[in-house]
Motif scaffolding. Structure first.
Motif, PDB file in Angstrom:
ATOM      1  N   GLN A  62      54.109  58.816  19.184  1.00  0.00           N
ATOM      2  CA  GLN A  62      54.534  59.948  19.997  1.00  0.00           C
ATOM      3  C   GLN A  62      53.493  60.282  21.060  1.00  0.00           C
ATOM      4  O   GLN A  62      53.841  60.716  22.161  1.00  0.00           O
ATOM      5  CB  GLN A  62      54.774  61.169  19.106  1.00  0.00           C
ATOM      6  CG  GLN A  62      56.001  61.045  18.215  1.00  0.00           C
ATOM      7  CD  GLN A  62      56.153  62.220  17.274  1.00  0.00           C
ATOM      8  OE1 GLN A  62      55.178  62.750  16.754  1.00  0.00           O
ATOM      9  NE2 GLN A  62      57.395  62.639  17.037  1.00  0.00           N
ATOM     10  N   TYR A  63      52.228  60.056  20.741  1.00  0.00           N
ATOM     11  CA  TYR A  63      51.142  60.240  21.716  1.00  0.00           C
ATOM     12  C   TYR A  63      51.434  59.424  22.968  1.00  0.00           C
ATOM     13  O   TYR A  63      51.348  59.919  24.100  1.00  0.00           O
ATOM     14  CB  TYR A  63      49.822  59.792  21.075  1.00  0.00           C
ATOM     15  CG  TYR A  63      48.583  59.974  21.925  1.00  0.00           C
ATOM     16  CD1 TYR A  63      47.666  60.980  21.638  1.00  0.00           C
ATOM     17  CD2 TYR A  63      48.304  59.144  23.005  1.00  0.00           C
ATOM     18  CE1 TYR A  63      46.519  61.160  22.396  1.00  0.00           C
ATOM     19  CE2 TYR A  63      47.174  59.314  23.783  1.00  0.00           C
ATOM     20  CZ  TYR A  63      46.278  60.309  23.471  1.00  0.00           C
ATOM     21  OH  TYR A  63      45.154  60.474  24.233  1.00  0.00           O
ATOM     22  N   THR A  64      51.766  58.165  22.781  1.00  0.00           N
ATOM     23  CA  THR A  64      52.054  57.284  23.912  1.00  0.00           C
ATOM     24  C   THR A  64      53.325  57.701  24.643  1.00  0.00           C
ATOM     25  O   THR A  64      53.389  57.686  25.872  1.00  0.00           O
ATOM     26  CB  THR A  64      52.182  55.829  23.429  1.00  0.00           C
ATOM     27  OG1 THR A  64      50.971  55.432  22.787  1.00  0.00           O
ATOM     28  CG2 THR A  64      52.454  54.885  24.596  1.00  0.00           C
ATOM     29  N   VAL A 233      58.725  47.677  22.874  1.00  0.00           N
ATOM     30  CA  VAL A 233      57.301  47.633  22.531  1.00  0.00           C
ATOM     31  C   VAL A 233      56.869  48.861  21.739  1.00  0.00           C
ATOM     32  O   VAL A 233      55.829  48.838  21.069  1.00  0.00           O
ATOM     33  CB  VAL A 233      56.417  47.497  23.797  1.00  0.00           C
ATOM     34  CG1 VAL A 233      56.716  46.210  24.531  1.00  0.00           C
ATOM     35  CG2 VAL A 233      56.593  48.686  24.727  1.00  0.00           C
ATOM     36  N   SER A 234      57.656  49.938  21.792  1.00  0.00           N
ATOM     37  CA  SER A 234      57.318  51.125  21.011  1.00  0.00           C
ATOM     38  C   SER A 234      57.605  50.920  19.524  1.00  0.00           C
ATOM     39  O   SER A 234      56.914  51.475  18.663  1.00  0.00           O
ATOM     40  CB  SER A 234      58.103  52.338  21.515  1.00  0.00           C
ATOM     41  OG  SER A 234      57.735  52.659  22.835  1.00  0.00           O
ATOM     42  N   VAL A 429      52.904  49.134  26.429  1.00  0.00           N
ATOM     43  CA  VAL A 429      52.396  47.912  25.801  1.00  0.00           C
ATOM     44  C   VAL A 429      50.942  48.089  25.371  1.00  0.00           C
ATOM     45  O   VAL A 429      50.570  47.758  24.234  1.00  0.00           O
ATOM     46  CB  VAL A 429      52.525  46.715  26.770  1.00  0.00           C
ATOM     47  CG1 VAL A 429      51.806  45.496  26.210  1.00  0.00           C
ATOM     48  CG2 VAL A 429      53.987  46.383  27.016  1.00  0.00           C
ATOM     49  N   LEU A 430      50.113  48.617  26.268  1.00  0.00           N
ATOM     50  CA  LEU A 430      48.707  48.808  25.921  1.00  0.00           C
ATOM     51  C   LEU A 430      48.557  49.820  24.796  1.00  0.00           C
ATOM     52  O   LEU A 430      47.672  49.688  23.939  1.00  0.00           O
ATOM     53  CB  LEU A 430      47.914  49.261  27.151  1.00  0.00           C
ATOM     54  CG  LEU A 430      47.819  48.256  28.301  1.00  0.00           C
ATOM     55  CD1 LEU A 430      47.018  48.841  29.462  1.00  0.00           C
ATOM     56  CD2 LEU A 430      47.197  46.949  27.844  1.00  0.00           C
ATOM     57  N   ARG A 491      39.633  46.076  24.332  1.00  0.00           N
ATOM     58  CA  ARG A 491      40.641  45.004  24.374  1.00  0.00           C
ATOM     59  C   ARG A 491      41.759  45.322  25.369  1.00  0.00           C
ATOM     60  O   ARG A 491      42.204  44.439  26.112  1.00  0.00           O
ATOM     61  CB  ARG A 491      41.217  44.785  22.974  1.00  0.00           C
ATOM     62  CG  ARG A 491      42.406  43.835  22.951  1.00  0.00           C
ATOM     63  CD  ARG A 491      42.802  43.432  21.554  1.00  0.00           C
ATOM     64  NE  ARG A 491      41.777  42.599  20.921  1.00  0.00           N
ATOM     65  CZ  ARG A 491      41.971  41.923  19.791  1.00  0.00           C
ATOM     66  NH1 ARG A 491      43.146  41.964  19.182  1.00  0.00           N
ATOM     67  NH2 ARG A 491      41.003  41.205  19.279  1.00  0.00           N
ATOM     68  N   ILE A 492      42.229  46.580  25.398  1.00  0.00           N
ATOM     69  CA  ILE A 492      43.357  46.884  26.282  1.00  0.00           C
ATOM     70  C   ILE A 492      42.932  46.819  27.751  1.00  0.00           C
ATOM     71  O   ILE A 492      43.735  46.440  28.620  1.00  0.00           O
ATOM     72  CB  ILE A 492      43.997  48.242  25.940  1.00  0.00           C
ATOM     73  CG1 ILE A 492      43.018  49.392  26.169  1.00  0.00           C
ATOM     74  CG2 ILE A 492      44.515  48.257  24.520  1.00  0.00           C
ATOM     75  CD1 ILE A 492      43.641  50.762  25.982  1.00  0.00           C
TER      76      ILE A 492
END
Length: 530
Positions: A62-64, A233-234, A429-430, A491-492
């Motif tokens: 949910q943050y994203t 992607v989610s 995605v990230l 990494r992202i």
């Protein structure tokens, strides 16, 4: 009909000659005030999100989505607003977009749970799609390309400052006890209202009257093709495996909708995204570069704020202050490049230089972890900011230079559409990569602690929603969470650096056409028949 449209276009050219520098600035004040609030709303929550999600008991997914939802709505509606800008009154449309934005901001501030907040962010995104497309279209309809670099530099500076200063403003609001995170949304309303008043008084552009014929089927197909990858992607890697029949359905559905959209757009009388414009070499290459810029612009604002707060333990205000190098870089790159382009008429070198700086900055940030000194992170942010500032508005300028004023809205919206799409897909995605990597690193650290760690690991796997609420975690677990987030963030950004290489390759192949001094295409500017 052709004679009528010719007379109307002559009216546009006459309006172009009548606009003085002061008149243009009066219009820009209203436009940029609206654009600033819209862009601010997309980044002001980045430093406030850990507090918001903890207060509303939300999860990392949910943050994203609080960010992705508005970006998705912006993405799918940008070409619709752009097409309407070529068919209707731009002034009426921009006022409608600002009104929607005020409503969405007020609702977001009243959110009592994360789903309601995401819904309000969708409404904000609908308005942001209009503002992103309409501001570009209005500037393109009022200012010739040779002079546009100067004013686009102002616009780029506003976007850059809003994008990067948003986290600082959000951090200050969250850390101010008598305000609270809800004012991250309320603070955008007054400036939006002021922009409405200014535009009502000063914005007067002639309207090219044409019968409005919206491509509704194209809008549905384009929206579906843009939405499915983000939804996929989610859920992939959490609700089902990345390689599974569910993933196949999402990917297959995306490809099918994209193909159908191309077929419909090629046959529509008034296509939402004119393929003739998109197939033009400069536009196609600018779109490719814009995808990478979107990933860097939105991803950096979202995940750098989380890195400084969750991984390094800074307060929201401190996290905002620490991103100042990126804000300065964006401001210098945007304004400096715009002024130099207007003076010398050369623009490709700034696109190439901006792409190189963007890759270098993202590459440096791709090496950060929980022990990286701040000076190294600061240099990376500065280089990334310079790259974004030099690229963002000048990619639109390159495209606008190749089209007539009658297609300026669709052409500008096409670039903005793919930049927003890159941002939405990039953040989604990230964000998925970050969540997966954090989980892996955290579980490895917990399992290494022995039986107690194994028990904590099982709880983390089952719950996981409280990991961002570090104040209520045991100190040892909080330290492990910080370390996991810090190491995963590198990494992202490394992935984003690889994606940014696309922008460099694209701009290297762009042909640098001289910037014309008229708003409308003249016979000498027309491309040779194929």
């Amino acid at each position: 009909m052709a004679v009528v449209e010719s007379q109307q276009l002559q009216g546009v050219r006459g309006a172009e000659a009548a606009l003085t520098h002061r008149e243009i600035l009066e219009i820009l004040i209203g436009l940029l005030a609206a654009l600033f609030t819209a862009m601010l709303s997309s980044t002001i929550v980045s430093n406030a999100l850990p507090t918001i999600i903890a207060d509303l008991n939300g999860s990392q997914t949910q943050y994203t989505w609080v960010v992705t939802a508005s970006l998705l709505a912006t993405t799918v509606t940008t070409p619709i607003w752009g097409k309407l800008a070529d068919l209707m009154s731009k002034k009426l449309l921009v006022q409608l977009a600002i009104s929607l934005f005020v409503l969405g901001s007020a609702l977001a501030g009243m959110a009592h749970n994360v789903p309601f907040l995401i819904g309000a962010r969708v409404l904000q995104g609908l308005a942001m799609g209009g503002l992103m497309a309409l501001v570009q279209a209005i500037i393109g309809a009022a200012i010739p390309p040779r002079d546009r670099g100067r004013y686009s530099g102002y616009m780029g500076a506003v976007v850059a400052v809003a994008t990067v200063s948003g986290p600082l403003i959000g951090g200050v609001i969250v850390d101010t006890s008598w305000l609270g995170w809800r004012w991250c949304f309320y603070v955008c309303v007054p400036l939006a209202v002021i922009s409405l008043i200014v535009l009502q008084k000063y914005l007067h552009l002639p309207v090219i009257r044409r019968k409005v014929r919206m491509d509704y089927l194209g809008a549905i197909l384009i929206s579906g093709a843009a939405s499915l990858p983000l939804i996929w992607v989610s859920f992939a890697g959490h609700d089902f495996a990345w390689i599974s029949w569910q993933s196949g359905l999402y990917v297959g559905g995306t490809i099918l909708l994209a193909v159908l959209a191309v077929v419909v757009e090629s046959r529509a009388a008034e296509p939402l995204v004119p393929l003739k414009v998109v197939r033009e070499r400069t536009t196609a290459l600018a779109i490719m570069a814009s995808l990478a810029v979107g990933v860097a612009m939105f991803g950096s604002a979202v995940f750098l704020g989380q890195y400084f707060q969750v991984a390094r333990g800074y307060s929201p205000t401190e996290a905002g202050l620490l991103t100042i190098p990126m804000m300065l870089g964006s401001l210098i790159g945007s304004v400096g490049a715009g002024q130099l382009i207007s003076r010398f008429g050369k623009w490709k070198r700034f696109l190439v230089g901006g792409s190189i700086l963007l890759i270098a900055g993202l590459g440096m940030l791709g090496m950060i972890d929980h022990t990286t000194p701040y000076w190294f992170v600061g240099v990376g942010m500065l280089l990334m900011g310079l790259g974004m500032g030099m690229l963002m508005q000048n990619l639109v300028l390159a495209v606008q230079n190749t089209v007539d004023v009658s297609q300026i809205g669709a052409a500008s919206a096409s670039v903005a559409f793919f930049r927003s799409l890159g941002g939405a897909v990039g953040v989604s995605v990230l964000g998925a990569v970050l969540a997966s990597r954090v989980k892996t690193l955290l579980l490895e650290s917990l399992l290494a602690l022995g039986p107690r760690g194994e028990q904590a690991a099982r709880k983390a796997e089952a719950g996981g929603t409280s990991l961002l609420d570090l104040k209520h975690l045991p100190p040892q677990l909080a330290d492990l969470v910080r370390q996991a987030y810090a190491d995963a963030t590198g990494r992202i950004f490394a992935i984003a650096a690889v994606i940014a290489v696309i922008s460099l390759v694209a701009v290297l192949f762009i042909h640098e056409a001289p910037l014309r001094r008229t708003v409308a295409l003249q016979p000498a500017d027309q491309p040779p028949p194929s």
